[in-house]
Design an enzyme around this catalytic site. Sequence first.
Site, short mmCIF file in Angstrom:
data_model
loop_
_atom_site.label_atom_id
_atom_site.label_comp_id
_atom_site.label_asym_id
_atom_site.label_seq_id
_atom_site.Cartn_x
_atom_site.Cartn_y
_atom_site.Cartn_z
N ASP A 166 0.85 -1.18 0.00
CA ASP A 166 0.00 0.00 0.00
C ASP A 166 0.90 1.25 0.00
OD1 ASP A 166 -1.73 2.12 0.60
OD2 ASP A 166 -3.01 0.86 1.87
N HIS A 167 0.89 1.98 -1.11
CA HIS A 167 1.77 3.14 -1.24
C HIS A 167 1.41 4.26 -0.25
CE1 HIS A 167 5.15 3.78 -3.83
NE2 HIS A 167 4.64 3.01 -4.77
N ARG A 168 0.23 4.21 0.33
CA ARG A 168 -0.11 5.21 1.35
C ARG A 168 0.66 4.91 2.64
NH1 ARG A 168 -6.32 4.21 1.84
NH2 ARG A 168 -5.39 2.13 1.94
N ALA A 169 1.04 3.65 2.83
CA ALA A 169 1.67 3.21 4.07
C ALA A 169 3.19 3.10 3.98
CB ALA A 169 1.09 1.86 4.48
N ILE A 170 3.68 2.83 2.78
CA ILE A 170 5.13 2.61 2.62
C ILE A 170 5.52 2.99 1.20
CG2 ILE A 170 4.77 0.16 2.05
CD1 ILE A 170 7.49 -0.39 3.46
#
Length: 193
Positions: A166-170
């Site tokens: 998840d690019h929002r998280a990492i």
Amino acid sequence: GSILAYRAQLKAAAAAGQELPNITLNDIILFAASRVLLNHPDLNAHFFDDHNRRFKHVHLGMAVDTPRGLMVPTLRDADTKTLAKISREAKLLATQAIDGDINPDLLGGATFTISNLGALGIESFTPVINPPQTGILGVDCITERIRTVDGAITAYPAMGLSLTYDHRAIDGAPASRFLKYLGGVLAQFPVLL
């Protein structure tokens, strides 16, 4: 190659009469991932709204194909367990999921999931994240690849790994470092033990 050599040693020891659990390649991957994830906390996490909830222990989800569809039992506190214990528990969880008598409490709470399609001969796939988890590892089959060593072309066994995150998280770089580090650990697996 290292995990294949280690597995061959275990098989030889079992054939020689030593009482050893049947350690599979999947067990080795579960064990290695449980250790590597401790150093990559944003992948051993749940994403809520705009922040990560990181976990002190690794609770591995294991994707299992069952007659009722995909189920993902959770191997809790995998980072605290020996390879033999992970092997026993993973087989028990998978059997319970397939037989349909798994405790529903064991189907939640994973902090990261591993989906292994190697036994089906799949060379590459993109697994889908189980929200709120921030990542999932896809494990492919072992194929023969070619490389040049000291000017000579040689074949070697290679197992593909894919990571969906998840690019929002990492961000991509730390996620890629996890994948690279895990690959290195698997290539030198006995050192991890």
